[in-house]
Design a protein around this motif. Structure first.
Motif, PDB file in Angstrom:
ATOM      1  N   UNK A 131      -1.447  35.339  -8.466  1.00 48.64           N
ATOM      2  CA  UNK A 131      -2.118  35.439  -7.141  1.00 48.64           C
ATOM      3  C   UNK A 131      -1.349  35.860  -5.960  1.00 48.64           C
ATOM      4  N   UNK A 132       0.010  35.158  -5.934  1.00 50.36           N
ATOM      5  CA  UNK A 132       1.062  35.670  -4.814  1.00 50.36           C
ATOM      6  C   UNK A 132       1.861  36.779  -4.944  1.00 50.36           C
ATOM      7  N   UNK A 133       1.963  36.893  -6.487  1.00 51.69           N
ATOM      8  CA  UNK A 133       2.916  37.929  -7.029  1.00 51.69           C
ATOM      9  C   UNK A 133       2.338  39.243  -6.687  1.00 51.69           C
ATOM     10  N   UNK A 134       0.718  39.288  -6.926  1.00 47.42           N
ATOM     11  CA  UNK A 134       0.253  40.412  -6.905  1.00 47.42           C
ATOM     12  C   UNK A 134      -0.334  40.894  -5.638  1.00 47.42           C
ATOM     13  N   UNK A 135      -0.247  40.102  -4.503  1.00 45.65           N
ATOM     14  CA  UNK A 135      -0.292  40.491  -3.190  1.00 45.65           C
ATOM     15  C   UNK A 135       0.372  41.847  -2.631  1.00 45.65           C
ATOM     16  N   UNK A 136      -0.473  42.549  -1.963  1.00 40.51           N
ATOM     17  CA  UNK A 136       0.361  43.884  -1.307  1.00 40.51           C
ATOM     18  C   UNK A 136       1.390  43.632  -0.471  1.00 40.51           C
ATOM     19  N   UNK A 137       1.283  42.584   0.285  1.00 44.73           N
ATOM     20  CA  UNK A 137       2.252  42.098   1.368  1.00 44.73           C
ATOM     21  C   UNK A 137       3.688  41.952   0.802  1.00 44.73           C
ATOM     22  N   UNK A 138       3.597  41.455  -0.496  1.00 44.01           N
ATOM     23  CA  UNK A 138       4.848  41.054  -1.201  1.00 44.01           C
ATOM     24  C   UNK A 138       5.923  42.272  -1.311  1.00 44.01           C
ATOM     25  N   UNK A 139       5.275  43.395  -1.300  1.00 41.69           N
ATOM     26  CA  UNK A 139       5.951  44.555  -1.490  1.00 41.69           C
ATOM     27  C   UNK A 139       6.751  44.995  -0.192  1.00 41.69           C
ATOM     28  N   UNK A 140       6.263  44.371   0.821  1.00 42.31           N
ATOM     29  CA  UNK A 140       7.029  44.415   2.160  1.00 42.31           C
ATOM     30  C   UNK A 140       8.327  43.268   2.469  1.00 42.31           C
ATOM     31  N   UNK A 141       8.424  42.370   1.639  1.00 47.89           N
ATOM     32  CA  UNK A 141       9.435  41.448   1.894  1.00 47.89           C
ATOM     33  C   UNK A 141      10.771  42.020   1.173  1.00 47.89           C
ATOM     34  N   UNK A 142      11.810  41.518   1.854  1.00 45.09           N
ATOM     35  CA  UNK A 142      13.168  41.941   1.811  1.00 45.09           C
ATOM     36  C   UNK A 142      14.113  40.803   1.650  1.00 45.09           C
ATOM     37  N   UNK A 143      15.290  41.079   1.049  1.00 47.86           N
ATOM     38  CA  UNK A 143      16.569  39.946   1.004  1.00 47.86           C
ATOM     39  C   UNK A 143      16.896  39.724   2.451  1.00 47.86           C
ATOM     40  N   UNK A 144      17.494  38.746   2.705  1.00 51.51           N
ATOM     41  CA  UNK A 144      18.078  38.130   3.872  1.00 51.51           C
ATOM     42  C   UNK A 144      19.572  38.148   3.608  1.00 51.51           C
ATOM     43  N   UNK A 145      19.994  36.840   3.029  1.00 53.06           N
ATOM     44  CA  UNK A 145      21.319  36.838   2.559  1.00 53.06           C
ATOM     45  C   UNK A 145      21.578  37.229   1.158  1.00 53.06           C
ATOM     46  N   UNK A 146      20.554  37.444   0.436  1.00 52.32           N
ATOM     47  CA  UNK A 146      20.428  37.892  -0.943  1.00 52.32           C
ATOM     48  C   UNK A 146      19.899  39.349  -1.062  1.00 52.32           C
ATOM     49  N   UNK A 147      20.121  39.992  -2.026  1.00 50.90           N
ATOM     50  CA  UNK A 147      19.658  41.628  -2.163  1.00 50.90           C
ATOM     51  C   UNK A 147      18.299  41.361  -1.978  1.00 50.90           C
ATOM     52  N   UNK A 148      17.625  40.429  -2.840  1.00 45.21           N
ATOM     53  CA  UNK A 148      16.191  40.361  -2.951  1.00 45.21           C
ATOM     54  C   UNK A 148      15.494  39.271  -2.140  1.00 45.21           C
ATOM     55  N   UNK A 149      14.283  39.364  -1.788  1.00 46.95           N
ATOM     56  CA  UNK A 149      13.468  37.848  -1.220  1.00 46.95           C
ATOM     57  C   UNK A 149      13.666  36.902  -2.238  1.00 46.95           C
ATOM     58  N   UNK A 150      13.341  35.523  -1.655  1.00 48.28           N
ATOM     59  CA  UNK A 150      13.368  34.336  -2.204  1.00 48.28           C
ATOM     60  C   UNK A 150      12.608  33.395  -1.707  1.00 48.28           C
ATOM     61  N   UNK A 151      12.059  32.608  -2.516  1.00 45.82           N
ATOM     62  CA  UNK A 151      11.112  31.338  -1.952  1.00 45.82           C
ATOM     63  C   UNK A 151      11.997  30.252  -1.929  1.00 45.82           C
ATOM     64  N   UNK A 152      12.459  29.810  -0.804  1.00 47.36           N
ATOM     65  CA  UNK A 152      13.462  28.457  -0.771  1.00 47.36           C
ATOM     66  C   UNK A 152      12.885  27.151  -0.222  1.00 47.36           C
ATOM     67  N   UNK A 153      11.511  27.459   0.200  1.00 48.24           N
ATOM     68  CA  UNK A 153      11.073  26.202   0.850  1.00 48.24           C
ATOM     69  C   UNK A 153       9.672  26.008   0.146  1.00 48.24           C
ATOM     70  N   UNK A 154       9.343  24.812  -0.459  1.00 49.47           N
ATOM     71  CA  UNK A 154       7.950  24.540  -0.925  1.00 49.47           C
ATOM     72  C   UNK A 154       7.438  22.963  -0.522  1.00 49.47           C
ATOM     73  N   UNK A 155       6.658  23.165   0.457  1.00 49.72           N
ATOM     74  CA  UNK A 155       6.078  21.873   1.152  1.00 49.72           C
ATOM     75  C   UNK A 155       4.784  21.597   0.731  1.00 49.72           C
TER      76      UNK A 155
END
Length: 358
Positions: A131-155
Motif C-alpha cells: 500500500x505504501x510502495x505502490x503510491x505514486x508519491x514514492x517515485x518522487x522520493x530521493x536519497x539524502x545521505x544515501x543514493x536511494x531514499x530510506x525509512x529510518x523512523x518508525x513510530x
C-alpha cells in the motif's frame, strides 16, 4: 537511574551489549564481531530480539535471538519482489535495514530503498507493505545521505494498535491508522531549504533525519530535519519550527518518555562539514517545548572533537534520566541526569550506527 540496565550498541564491527548494576556501564558481550550491524531490536518480554547486518557483497542478513542475545540464528531478510520492466525509480533491491520496531505483535522494518516490511512471526517471514510502495508519491522520493531514499523512523502509537508514523529521507512523514492498509502525508509545516523556494514546502520531499514520539503523550512528536528542528502536538498533522542554539542542524533526537516538552538534540555544522560546532561536542536540551534551550557540555570533549552522532546514536531510558550517546568516531558516553553531565564509557568502539536501551 534504574537499579539494573541493559543496552545495545550497533556498530560497523559488531553488536555490543552493555550492562550495569550499580556502577558504570560495562561491555558484557559482543555478537557478530567484525560484521556491520545497522540496527537492533531490543528484547521483548520473552527475550526475543533481532539484529540487521549489512555484509556488502554478501547482502543484508537478519538474525534472531530467543534468549536476549546469548545465541543467534539467521532468519529471513526482507525481500523485494521482481521489478517490472516498466517500473521507474530506484532499483527494487534491498540495500539496508535502517529501522526495526515492534508493536501489537507485529515487527516493522524500514529499509533503503524506501520500502516498509512487516513480520507477523518475529522475523521468520517478511511482507512488503504494498500500500505504501505502490503510491505514486514514492517515485518522487530521493536519497539524502544515501543514493536511494530510506525509512529510518518508525513510530508506533502506544495506545492505538495498527497506527504508526514513518520518517523518510527524503520523502517526508507518513501516517497509517489501519495497520498499513492506507497512508496519508504528515509533513505540513516542514521546509526543505535545499529545494527551489516554490517547492520548499512540498511535503513529499522533506528530509526528516529522525522522528521520535513521546510514549506517554503520543500526539507529541519531534523531528531533527536536515533544515532544522520541528515539533508536532497533533500527531504529525502540523509541524512548527523550533530554533536551537549553536545549530539546528544535526541527525539525532530523543524525547522524554513521559514529558512531551523535553527533548534532546546534538548540534553540528551543516552539510559538507558534519562535525560539532567549534570542534566542541554539546547536547541541546529543551524542557519547555522548544521555547528555550540549555546547551549541555559537562563531561564531553571541548577541544579538537570531530565526532558525528548518527540518527540512532542518541537514546534515553524509560526513567527519563539515563542516556547514551555514541559517535562515528567510536566514542560512547552515558548520562544519569538527563544530559546535565556525561561520562565516557568507551573511546575505542567501531563507528556506531545505533544505541538502544533494553
Amino acid at each position: 537511574m534504574e537499579p539494573s540496565q541493559r543496552a545495545w550498541v550497533a556498530t560497523r564491527k559488531g553488536l555490543f551489549e552493555l550492562r550495569r548494576e550499580a556502577g558504570p556501564w560495562r561491555i558484557e558481550r559482543v555478537s557478530f564481531l567484525a560484521e556491520p550491524v545497522t540496527m537492533v531490536l531490543p528484547p521483548d518480554a520473552e527475550g526475543r530480539m533481532l539484529a540487521a547486518l549489512n555484509l556488502g557483497h554478501f547482502g543484508v542478513k537478519v538474525h534472531a535471538s530467543a534468549d536476549a542475545g546469548a545465541t543467534w540464528t539467521e532468519v529471513a531478510a526482507p525481500g523485494y519482489p521482481p521489478q517490472p520492466s516498466e517500473a521507474t525509480g530506484v532499483p527494487w533491491k534491498l540495500v539496508q535495514v535502517w529501522a526495526l520496531e515492534a508493536a501489537a505483535g507485529i515487527v516493522w522494518a524500514g529499509t533503503i530503498p524506501g520500502g516498509l516490511f512487516r513480520s507477523d512471526d518475529f522475523g521468520a517471514h517478511w511482507t512488503l507493505v504494498e500500500s505504501l510502495w505502490a503510491r505514486g508519491e514514492r517515485l518522487e522520493w530521493f536519497g539524502g545521505g544515501y543514493d536511494a531514499p530510506g525509512i529510518h523512523s518508525i513510530c508506533p502509537h502506544p495506545q492505538r494498535a495498527g497506527e504508526l508514523l514513518l520518517g523518510v529521507s527524503c520523502g517526508g512523514a507518513w501516517l497509517t491508522r489501519d495497520a498499513a492498509a492506507s497512508w496519508e502525508l504528515r509533513a505540513r509545516g516542514m521546509r526543505a531549504d535545499f529545494m527551489p523556494p516554490e517547492s520548499a514546502a512540498q511535503q513529499n520531499i522533506q528530509d526528516p533525519h529522525r522522528i521520535v514520539r513521546c510514549n506517554a503523550h503520543p500526539d507529541a512528536l519531534w523531528t531533527q530535519h536536515h533544515c532544522g528542528i520541528w515539533r508536532s502536538t497533533d500527531n504529525g498533522a502540523n509541524w512548527s519550527e523550533v530554533q536551537a542554539p549553536l545549530s539546528s542542524f544535526g541527525f539525532a533526537v530523543a524525547v522524554h518518555p513521559r514529558d512531551p516538552e523535553t527533548a534532546w538534540f546534538v548540534p553540528a555544522v551543516k552539510d559538507e562539514c558534519r562535525v560539532p560546532v567549534a570542534a566542541a561536542l554539546a547536547v541541546n536540551r529543551t524542557r519547555d517545548g522548544g521555547r528555550s534551550f540549555e546547551t549541555l557540555r559537562a563531561g564531553l570533549p571541548q577541544q579538537d572533537c570531530y565526532d558525528l552522532v548518527y540518527r540512532h546514536g542518541l537514546a534515553v531510558g524509560d526513567d527519563g534520566l539515563s542516556m547514551l550517546m555514541a559517535s562515528t568516531t567510536g566514542n560512547l558516553w552515558a548520562s544519569d541526569d538527563a544530559g546535565e553531565s556525561w561520562e565516557t564509557v568507551s573511546q575505542h568502539l567501531p563507528p556506531v550506527y545505533a544505541v538502544r536501551f533494553g
